[in-house]
Design a protein around this motif. Structure first.
Motif, PDB file in Angstrom:
ATOM      1  N   UNK A 160     -25.875  -2.662 -24.729  1.00 23.43           N
ATOM      2  CA  UNK A 160     -25.321  -4.009 -24.686  1.00 23.43           C
ATOM      3  C   UNK A 160     -25.481  -4.610 -23.295  1.00 23.43           C
ATOM      4  N   UNK A 161     -25.151  -3.826 -22.281  1.00 25.59           N
ATOM      5  CA  UNK A 161     -25.260  -4.316 -20.904  1.00 25.59           C
ATOM      6  C   UNK A 161     -26.709  -4.674 -20.567  1.00 25.59           C
ATOM      7  N   UNK A 162     -27.652  -3.848 -21.017  1.00 27.18           N
ATOM      8  CA  UNK A 162     -29.072  -4.129 -20.763  1.00 27.18           C
ATOM      9  C   UNK A 162     -29.561  -5.324 -21.576  1.00 27.18           C
ATOM     10  N   UNK A 163     -29.059  -5.463 -22.775  1.00 28.92           N
ATOM     11  CA  UNK A 163     -29.469  -6.561 -23.656  1.00 28.92           C
ATOM     12  C   UNK A 163     -29.118  -7.922 -23.050  1.00 28.92           C
ATOM     13  N   UNK A 164     -27.928  -8.048 -22.516  1.00 26.69           N
ATOM     14  CA  UNK A 164     -27.462  -9.354 -22.040  1.00 26.69           C
ATOM     15  C   UNK A 164     -27.758  -9.608 -20.563  1.00 26.69           C
ATOM     16  N   UNK A 165     -28.310  -8.619 -19.858  1.00 30.63           N
ATOM     17  CA  UNK A 165     -28.618  -8.780 -18.437  1.00 30.63           C
ATOM     18  C   UNK A 165     -30.067  -9.227 -18.258  1.00 30.63           C
ATOM     19  N   UNK A 166     -30.297 -10.493 -17.889  1.00 34.39           N
ATOM     20  CA  UNK A 166     -31.671 -10.975 -17.746  1.00 34.39           C
ATOM     21  C   UNK A 166     -32.448 -10.262 -16.639  1.00 34.39           C
ATOM     22  N   UNK A 167     -31.760  -9.562 -15.757  1.00 31.82           N
ATOM     23  CA  UNK A 167     -32.424  -8.835 -14.675  1.00 31.82           C
ATOM     24  C   UNK A 167     -32.587  -7.350 -14.977  1.00 31.82           C
ATOM     25  N   UNK A 168     -32.256  -6.932 -16.186  1.00 28.27           N
ATOM     26  CA  UNK A 168     -32.359  -5.513 -16.550  1.00 28.27           C
ATOM     27  C   UNK A 168     -33.803  -5.058 -16.453  1.00 28.27           C
ATOM     28  N   UNK A 169     -33.986  -3.858 -15.960  1.00 25.05           N
ATOM     29  CA  UNK A 169     -35.329  -3.311 -15.787  1.00 25.05           C
ATOM     30  C   UNK A 169     -35.793  -2.545 -17.024  1.00 25.05           C
ATOM     31  N   UNK A 170     -34.945  -2.466 -18.027  1.00 25.91           N
ATOM     32  CA  UNK A 170     -35.297  -1.761 -19.256  1.00 25.91           C
ATOM     33  C   UNK A 170     -35.884  -2.744 -20.258  1.00 25.91           C
ATOM     34  N   UNK A 171     -36.341  -2.227 -21.376  1.00 21.10           N
ATOM     35  CA  UNK A 171     -36.863  -3.060 -22.449  1.00 21.10           C
ATOM     36  C   UNK A 171     -35.669  -3.708 -23.154  1.00 21.10           C
ATOM     37  N   UNK A 172     -35.444  -4.970 -22.879  1.00 22.56           N
ATOM     38  CA  UNK A 172     -34.278  -5.670 -23.414  1.00 22.56           C
ATOM     39  C   UNK A 172     -34.341  -5.825 -24.925  1.00 22.56           C
ATOM     40  N   UNK A 173     -35.545  -5.968 -25.487  1.00 21.79           N
ATOM     41  CA  UNK A 173     -35.673  -6.089 -26.943  1.00 21.79           C
ATOM     42  C   UNK A 173     -35.166  -4.805 -27.600  1.00 21.79           C
ATOM     43  N   UNK A 174     -35.565  -3.652 -27.078  1.00 21.82           N
ATOM     44  CA  UNK A 174     -35.109  -2.372 -27.622  1.00 21.82           C
ATOM     45  C   UNK A 174     -33.603  -2.220 -27.449  1.00 21.82           C
ATOM     46  N   UNK A 175     -33.079  -2.647 -26.298  1.00 22.85           N
ATOM     47  CA  UNK A 175     -31.637  -2.557 -26.055  1.00 22.85           C
ATOM     48  C   UNK A 175     -30.869  -3.423 -27.056  1.00 22.85           C
ATOM     49  N   UNK A 176     -31.340  -4.636 -27.278  1.00 25.83           N
ATOM     50  CA  UNK A 176     -30.682  -5.517 -28.240  1.00 25.83           C
ATOM     51  C   UNK A 176     -30.772  -4.937 -29.647  1.00 25.83           C
ATOM     52  N   UNK A 177     -31.903  -4.333 -29.983  1.00 25.05           N
ATOM     53  CA  UNK A 177     -32.064  -3.717 -31.301  1.00 25.05           C
ATOM     54  C   UNK A 177     -31.077  -2.574 -31.497  1.00 25.05           C
ATOM     55  N   UNK A 178     -30.812  -1.826 -30.434  1.00 24.80           N
ATOM     56  CA  UNK A 178     -29.828  -0.742 -30.505  1.00 24.80           C
ATOM     57  C   UNK A 178     -28.452  -1.300 -30.815  1.00 24.80           C
ATOM     58  N   UNK A 179     -28.082  -2.378 -30.147  1.00 31.53           N
ATOM     59  CA  UNK A 179     -26.780  -3.015 -30.386  1.00 31.53           C
ATOM     60  C   UNK A 179     -26.690  -3.502 -31.831  1.00 31.53           C
ATOM     61  N   UNK A 180     -27.751  -4.128 -32.311  1.00 29.64           N
ATOM     62  CA  UNK A 180     -27.776  -4.679 -33.668  1.00 29.64           C
ATOM     63  C   UNK A 180     -27.619  -3.571 -34.705  1.00 29.64           C
ATOM     64  N   UNK A 181     -28.271  -2.445 -34.485  1.00 30.30           N
ATOM     65  CA  UNK A 181     -28.264  -1.374 -35.484  1.00 30.30           C
ATOM     66  C   UNK A 181     -27.047  -0.453 -35.405  1.00 30.30           C
ATOM     67  N   UNK A 182     -26.285  -0.507 -34.321  1.00 28.61           N
ATOM     68  CA  UNK A 182     -25.121   0.363 -34.164  1.00 28.61           C
ATOM     69  C   UNK A 182     -23.993  -0.107 -35.082  1.00 28.61           C
ATOM     70  N   UNK A 183     -23.559   0.772 -35.962  1.00 27.18           N
ATOM     71  CA  UNK A 183     -22.520   0.418 -36.935  1.00 27.18           C
ATOM     72  C   UNK A 183     -21.207  -0.023 -36.292  1.00 27.18           C
ATOM     73  N   UNK A 184     -20.924   0.470 -35.098  1.00 23.80           N
ATOM     74  CA  UNK A 184     -19.673   0.136 -34.430  1.00 23.80           C
ATOM     75  C   UNK A 184     -19.709  -1.147 -33.616  1.00 23.80           C
ATOM     76  N   UNK A 185     -20.841  -1.847 -33.604  1.00 29.15           N
ATOM     77  CA  UNK A 185     -20.936  -3.083 -32.821  1.00 29.15           C
ATOM     78  C   UNK A 185     -20.097  -4.185 -33.455  1.00 29.15           C
TER      79      UNK A 185
END
Length: 77
Positions: free
Chosen positions: A29-54
């Motif tokens: 979640x932190x990587x998904x919403x951080x425009x300066x994140x050095x990780x793959x933000x699309x993958x991070x957002x996909x993780x948030x979307x697919x997590x049942x507890x989100x």
């Protein structure tokens, strides 16, 4: 091209990482919403979307963010 290769590797390795934990979903979640994140933000957002507890609000934001990133990249598929 390197970005595509990295995404393919991440996709293939996703099954190797096991189930998404609450801690991992929070980091995603932190990587998904951080425009300066050095990780793959699309993958991070996909993780948030697919997590049942989100929370619903987080899923909505992650979907919106992921869509915006893909639009900026010209990925309309």
């Amino acid at each position: 091209m390197k970005r595509l290769a990295a995404c393919v590797v991440m996709f293939l390795c996703a099954g190797c990482l096991g189930p998404v934990t609450e801690e991992r979903a929070e980091q995603a979640w932190e990587n998904c919403v951080d425009p300066n994140a050095l990780t793959d933000r699309v993958a991070a957002c996909s993780t948030v979307i697919s997590f049942d507890g989100s929370a619903r609000e987080r899923r909505v934001q992650a979907l919106t963010t992921r869509g915006s990133i893909r639009a900026e990249q010209g990925d309309f598929a």
